[in-house]
Motif scaffolding. Structure first.
Motif, short mmCIF file in Angstrom:
data_model
loop_
_atom_site.label_atom_id
_atom_site.label_comp_id
_atom_site.label_asym_id
_atom_site.label_seq_id
_atom_site.Cartn_x
_atom_site.Cartn_y
_atom_site.Cartn_z
N UNK A 177 0.72 -1.23 0.01
CA UNK A 177 0.01 0.07 0.11
C UNK A 177 0.75 1.44 -0.06
N UNK A 178 0.59 2.08 -0.61
CA UNK A 178 1.20 3.67 -0.66
C UNK A 178 0.34 4.33 0.17
N UNK A 179 0.90 5.20 1.07
CA UNK A 179 0.16 5.65 2.16
C UNK A 179 0.62 7.10 2.30
N UNK A 180 -0.03 8.28 2.37
CA UNK A 180 0.36 9.34 2.49
C UNK A 180 -0.01 9.81 4.10
N UNK A 181 0.82 10.73 4.69
CA UNK A 181 0.76 11.20 5.98
C UNK A 181 0.78 12.73 5.99
N UNK A 191 1.89 8.79 12.91
CA UNK A 191 1.41 8.26 11.60
C UNK A 191 2.56 7.74 10.88
N UNK A 192 3.55 8.48 10.67
CA UNK A 192 4.55 7.93 9.92
C UNK A 192 5.28 6.82 10.52
N UNK A 199 4.33 -1.88 7.29
CA UNK A 199 5.17 -2.20 6.19
C UNK A 199 4.52 -1.53 4.61
N UNK A 200 4.01 -0.31 4.95
CA UNK A 200 3.63 0.60 3.69
C UNK A 200 4.58 1.11 3.16
N UNK A 201 4.53 1.60 1.63
CA UNK A 201 5.40 2.78 1.46
C UNK A 201 4.64 4.24 1.82
N UNK A 202 5.47 4.90 2.60
CA UNK A 202 4.86 6.09 3.37
C UNK A 202 5.51 7.17 2.64
N UNK A 203 4.80 8.07 2.28
CA UNK A 203 5.03 9.63 1.86
C UNK A 203 4.31 10.57 3.01
N UNK A 204 5.32 11.18 3.34
CA UNK A 204 5.07 12.27 4.38
C UNK A 204 4.97 13.68 3.62
N UNK A 219 11.05 7.73 9.33
CA UNK A 219 10.40 6.52 8.52
C UNK A 219 9.74 6.61 7.16
N UNK A 220 9.72 7.79 6.66
CA UNK A 220 9.06 8.26 5.52
C UNK A 220 9.95 7.63 4.44
N UNK A 221 9.71 7.20 3.39
CA UNK A 221 10.05 6.80 2.26
C UNK A 221 10.35 7.97 1.21
#
Length: 350
Positions: A177-181, A191-192, A199-204, A219-221
């Motif tokens: 999952x691609x997840x934005x915070x 949240x990040x 395990x998500x792909x995290x975008x802050x 931890x943001x990607x």
């Protein structure tokens, strides 16, 4: 029993030392000596009566970590000496559909807040965690499994942690999952951390270029400066889920445009003024959703605490003395904290 606390007698007076009464533990009660209490923006809103309905004296605080000092005869899940937590709720009706499903935060008869909620105990409303001790029904006491050296930084998990965990779990955030915070503050930084650990792909998303490295360290990607239209455009139609933690009125369309078909933008911040009305065509033509989420139930909060203990997750905090609370409120209003104040309750005695 009498205990020392900090509270206010009116919306326009500073917090000050006061003495309050706590009930003697009943059969299903747990008495707790409070070690640490996080400082939430809700504390400020309530004590200053910015939401209205504040009953004085008001003793805020709903991010509580402490040690059990006594238990009632019917209590079996915790024992004297255990380290426990108390979050935003200390009771609910326990018989409505929401409570039956373990969703006490949506109690159809209204949950009892840790402060400013109705109670038969004097003075008739609940008094929170800016105090040396509290007595809580065992059903609303949570076990803390973190290392003793982390306990101060565990306290914000009881509000900021569960407020972000609950929607991440409900919308099935995880690998693939691609997840934005949106917003890297007290809520967003948790949240990040949580989305990354899930395990998500995290975008802050942040409005400040200066927070780019901070977000990556959390931890943001990837990090997107939301004021930069080119950076935003690169992510159009790519997100499964976006968690918006910002409590100020802002344009939601900029974020709904980033969702895939069937993606969801979930709001956990309540703005002082309403958000501009969203463009419904962006929702209709992609079957996108805008949703909301409120803290979490007791079982879900315990799940979050256990997950955080297993993965070594705590909040980023700045410890303060109790007497520094008004200064902390002023700084919090300026977003001058990385990322949560926590009170060392031992300093009340000073």
């Amino acid at each position: 029993m009498t205990t020392k606390a900090y509270g206010a007698y009116a919306a326009d007076t500073p917090l000050e030392p006061i003495e309050i009464e706590r009930r003697a533990p009943g059969a299903d009660d747990v008495a707790i000596a409070i070690l640490y209490c996080g400082v939430c923006h809700s504390d400020l809103h309530q004590v200053r009566s910015e939401w209205g309905g504040t009953i004085y004296p008001c003793v805020p605080g709903h991010e509580i970590v402490g040690r059990v000092t006594a238990v009632g005869a019917s209590v079996s899940k915790v024992a004297v000496g255990d380290i426990v937590g108390v979050g935003c709720m200390v009771d609910s009706c326990r018989h409505c559909a929401a409570c039956d499903e373990g969703l006490e935060q949506y109690c159809e008869n209204g949950f009892v807040g840790t402060y400013n909620g109705p109670t038969p105990d004097a003075p008739g409303h609940t008094l929170g965690g800016y105090s040396q001790a509290i007595v809580v029904k065992d059903a609303f006491v949570l076990k803390v499994g973190h290392d003793a050296r982390q306990l101060a930084a565990v306290a914000p998990l009881l509000c900021a942690g569960i407020t972000t965990w609950s929607p991440l779990r409900h919308w099935n955030v995880g690998p693939g999952k691609k997840v934005g915070i949106v917003g890297i503050g007290g809520l967003g930084h948790m949240g990040v951390k949580l989305a990354h650990a899930m395990g998500a792909h995290v975008v802050a998303f942040t409005t400040s270029e200066g927070k780019r490295q901070d977000a990556l360290a959390l931890g943001a990607d990837e990090v997107v400066v939301s004021k930069n239209p080119d950076e935003m455009a690169q992510h159009a139609n790519t997100f499964d889920f976006i968690l918006d933690t910002v409590a100020a009125s802002h344009d939601l369309d900029a974020f709904t445009a980033l969702l895939k078909r069937d993606g969801t933008l979930t709001l956990v911040g309540v703005p002082e003024h309403a958000h501009p009305s969203p463009d419904v065509s962006a929702l209709i033509f992609k079957r996108r959703s805008i949703a909301g989420s409120l803290i979490g139930g007791i079982a879900e909060t315990q799940e979050m605490l256990d997950f955080c203990a297993k993965h070594g997750i705590v909040a980023e905090i700045e410890m303060i003395r109790m007497a520094e609370i008004d200064t902390a409120y002023e700084r919090m209003q300026r977003s001058d904290v990385k990322y949560r104040f926590v009170i060392d309750i031992a300093t009340i005695a000073d």
